[in-house]
Scaffold this motif. Structure first.
Motif, short mmCIF file in Angstrom:
data_model
loop_
_atom_site.label_atom_id
_atom_site.label_comp_id
_atom_site.label_asym_id
_atom_site.label_seq_id
_atom_site.Cartn_x
_atom_site.Cartn_y
_atom_site.Cartn_z
N GLU A 71 18.69 -4.19 -4.12
CA GLU A 71 17.79 -5.33 -4.24
C GLU A 71 16.33 -4.90 -4.11
OE1 GLU A 71 17.06 -9.26 -5.17
OE2 GLU A 71 18.95 -8.14 -5.22
N GLU A 72 16.05 -3.94 -3.24
CA GLU A 72 14.69 -3.42 -3.12
C GLU A 72 14.22 -2.80 -4.44
OE1 GLU A 72 13.64 -1.13 0.60
OE2 GLU A 72 15.81 -1.28 0.83
N MET A 73 15.11 -2.02 -5.06
CA MET A 73 14.75 -1.36 -6.30
C MET A 73 14.53 -2.37 -7.42
SD MET A 73 13.99 1.44 -7.77
CE MET A 73 14.60 2.83 -6.79
N ALA A 74 15.40 -3.35 -7.51
CA ALA A 74 15.24 -4.37 -8.55
C ALA A 74 13.93 -5.13 -8.37
CB ALA A 74 16.43 -5.34 -8.52
N GLU A 75 13.60 -5.46 -7.14
CA GLU A 75 12.37 -6.19 -6.86
C GLU A 75 11.14 -5.34 -7.21
OE1 GLU A 75 9.95 -9.41 -5.49
OE2 GLU A 75 11.99 -9.22 -6.26
N ALA A 76 11.21 -4.04 -6.93
CA ALA A 76 10.09 -3.16 -7.26
C ALA A 76 9.84 -3.16 -8.76
CB ALA A 76 10.38 -1.75 -6.77
N MET A 77 10.90 -3.06 -9.56
CA MET A 77 10.73 -3.02 -11.01
C MET A 77 10.32 -4.39 -11.56
SD MET A 77 13.60 -0.24 -12.26
CE MET A 77 14.98 -0.85 -11.29
N ARG A 78 10.79 -5.45 -10.93
CA ARG A 78 10.35 -6.79 -11.33
C ARG A 78 8.85 -6.93 -11.18
NH1 ARG A 78 8.33 -11.20 -9.61
NH2 ARG A 78 8.23 -10.58 -7.42
N ILE A 79 8.34 -6.48 -10.06
CA ILE A 79 6.92 -6.64 -9.77
C ILE A 79 6.06 -5.73 -10.63
CG2 ILE A 79 5.14 -6.27 -8.01
CD1 ILE A 79 7.22 -7.08 -5.91
N GLU B 296 0.84 -1.19 0.00
CA GLU B 296 0.00 0.00 0.00
C GLU B 296 0.88 1.25 0.00
OE1 GLU B 296 -2.99 -0.01 2.99
OE2 GLU B 296 -3.75 -2.00 2.46
N LYS B 297 0.82 2.02 -1.07
CA LYS B 297 1.65 3.21 -1.23
C LYS B 297 0.75 4.36 -1.72
CE LYS B 297 5.68 1.41 -0.19
NZ LYS B 297 6.50 1.91 0.95
N LEU C 86 6.00 1.96 -8.23
CA LEU C 86 6.63 1.53 -6.98
C LEU C 86 8.10 1.92 -6.91
CD1 LEU C 86 5.02 -2.03 -6.64
CD2 LEU C 86 4.21 0.17 -5.71
N SER C 87 8.80 1.84 -8.03
CA SER C 87 10.22 2.20 -8.04
C SER C 87 10.41 3.68 -7.75
CB SER C 87 10.86 1.82 -9.38
OG SER C 87 10.13 2.37 -10.47
N VAL D 253 -1.41 -1.07 -4.27
CA VAL D 253 -2.42 -0.04 -4.50
C VAL D 253 -1.77 1.31 -4.24
CG1 VAL D 253 -3.30 -0.19 -2.12
CG2 VAL D 253 -4.75 0.77 -3.92
N ILE D 254 -2.02 2.25 -5.15
CA ILE D 254 -1.57 3.63 -4.99
C ILE D 254 -2.79 4.53 -5.05
CG2 ILE D 254 0.69 3.18 -6.03
CD1 ILE D 254 -0.42 4.61 -8.59
N SER D 255 -2.58 5.80 -4.84
CA SER D 255 -3.65 6.77 -5.04
C SER D 255 -3.25 7.70 -6.17
CB SER D 255 -3.90 7.58 -3.76
OG SER D 255 -5.02 8.42 -3.92
#
Length: 476
Positions: A82-90, A3-4, A178-179, A35-37
């Motif tokens: 790793e957080e950034m890579a995972e965000a773009m993967r998703i 949730e962002k 997300l990224s 989910v974003i707004s």
């Protein structure tokens, strides 16, 4: 569920003025992953006001202090790789190894490139003995970025804007937000003064248009489709703000008979990288007639060998395209290619065998494509390659230039004189030859309907500057 919903405005995370939730879809699974707004006018106004208030002090901040903050941001970007890579993967389906290396790496590469360019950047320059030329920050900048290379484009815009003293509002693609939320967290962690960097999620018709038309925004830097670039230019016209555009492409890869033996395979791999979702992809392969039949066989083999897989899996496969809308568009253009008479060598309609969920497209190659066909002219933005024969150098140049776009063209030949001659003749902002990539800091941008700006290195810094001429005060 991630949730962002909050936006980053004036140095803090704030709730949207009015609830307007939007699901973010994982294209590998078609499931909601976050989910974003989406923001509205009140959110846009608050972000612009924060940037406007922060501009005078940030522009006056000594360069060494701005550089120190950017270096800190670069360190954090590396620490949270790793957080950034995972965000773009998703969010956009980049296979995890591509996300770690290329998608994350593009941001790191540009941060380092701008820091190096700053070392030789003259903010004040002598001219004619008695004049001086000052490069001053343009002011409040709206940065509107696409979903296909999220951190590549955020870094190409935010870092030079920060470096020269601009303040900004980032509106990332609502498809892959997300990224950019994570990037905003990194900016906050680095300790930038409040208001220098702001981020509001939203769509193009909402926050995108609001930023483009806002009287207190001095510049819009946009990367995306030509259609959207035209809309942004029209929205910005009433306030005469600067608009920098990096738009679509339909790159030609000219393969002469004397090209090296890996030229065709290299061209197919480049076209398919990032699942074909790159504006500078070499999607039209023009092959000299004497090598054409061999090239067709080699291209088919290379496409057949291209694996498609889930974004969570390690490997050199390609992932899904970003959305159902993009999937349907690509399927429609493949169907048109078949109906208009192109020879289908590999791939085609539907998902790859064994896949019944996710926005996966079969790596597709068409031969015997002619200039009157839709797939020759339209940017497909998927893993689809068209192959066309040519008989002479002049014909190859004419075919390469026979497009409304002019972003990147590619030339393959062992004849250095021919290579340079053709490179000078094709109408594009960039030309890559014999598989050699452009260097760090080399300007990125196009001719014609591919846009009008340049990003990267010294050119990228200048893009966010106004030029002021002062007479009668010579440089010491």
């Amino acid at each position: 569920m991630i949730e962002k919903r909050q936006f980053y405005i004036d140095g803090q995370w704030v709730n949207p003025a009015a609830p307007n939730d939007m699901d973010v879809i994982d294209p590998s699974t078609e499931d909601t992953c976050a989910v974003i707004s989406l923001g509205d006018q009140a959110d846009t106004d608050a972000a612009v006001a924060a940037a406007k208030a922060a501009f005078p002090s940030w522009a006056a901040t000594p360069l060494e202090e701005r550089v120190a903050l950017i270096k800190r941001l670069g360190d954090i970007y590396t620490e949270r790789r790793e957080e950034m890579a995972e965000a773009m993967r998703i969010e956009m389906g980049a296979p995890i190894d591509l996300a770690r290396a290329n998608q994350w790496g593009a941001g790191s590469w540009h941060i380092a490139g701008f820091l190096e360019a700053l070392e030789g950047f003259e903010f004040e320059r002598a001219y004619g003995g008695v004049d001086r030329i000052r490069m001053e920050p343009i002011g409040v900048c709206a940065l509107i970025t696409p979903w296909n290379w999220p951190m590549n484009q955020v870094a190409l815009k935010a870092i030079p804007a920060m470096a020269v003293g601009c303040t900004m509002i980032l509106k990332p693609s609502e498809i892959s937000p997300l990224s950019s939320v994570l990037f905003a967290e990194m900016v906050d962690q680095a300790g930038f003064p409040k208001g220098v960097f702001n981020m509001v999620n939203g769509d193009g018709v909402g926050v995108g248009t609001q930023l483009s038309s806002h009287p207190d925004v001095d510049m819009v830097s946009f990367t995306g489709s030509t259609r959207a670039g035209i809309a942004i230019s029209k929205a910005a016209a009433d306030t005469l703000k600067r608009v920098s555009l990096e738009l679509g492409g339909k790159g030609a890869n000219i393969i002469f008979a004397d090209a090296d033996e890996k030229a065709v395979k290299r061209g197919v791999i480049h076209c398919m990288q990032n699942t074909g979702q790159s504006c500078n992809a070499p999607t039209r392969m023009l092959v000299e007639r004497s090598r054409y039949d061999q090239a067709v066989e080699e291209a088919k083999a290379a496409a057949d060998a291209t694996k498609v897989g889930q974004s969570a899996e390690s490997g050199r496969h390609i992932g899904p395209v970003v959305s159902e809308l993009q999937f349907n568009k690509i399927q429609g253009l493949i169907e048109i290619g078949i109906k208009e008479g192109a020879t289908l060598l590999s791939g085609g309609l539907g998902r790859p065998e064994g896949m019944n969920k996710g926005y996966f497209v079969r790596p597709t190659v068409f031969a015997d494509v002619t200039p009157d066909m839709t797939i020759y002219r339209e940017e497909i933005f998927g893993p689809v390659l068209s192959i066309i024969p040519f008989d002479s150098e002049d014909e190859a140049i004419a075919m390469a230039n026979d497009t409304v776009y002019g972003l990147t063209n590619y030339i393959q030949t062992q004849d250095d004189d021919k290579r340079l001659r053709v490179a000078r003749s094709v109408r594009s902002g960039m030309v890559e030859t014999n598989g050699v990539s452009r260097q760090q800091g080399s300007p990125f941008g196009g001719f014609k309907q591919s846009g009008n700006g340049r990003e990267g290195g010294l050119w990228g810094l200048e893009e966010f500057c106004e030029v002021k001429a002062i007479s009668g005060v010579p440089m010491a």
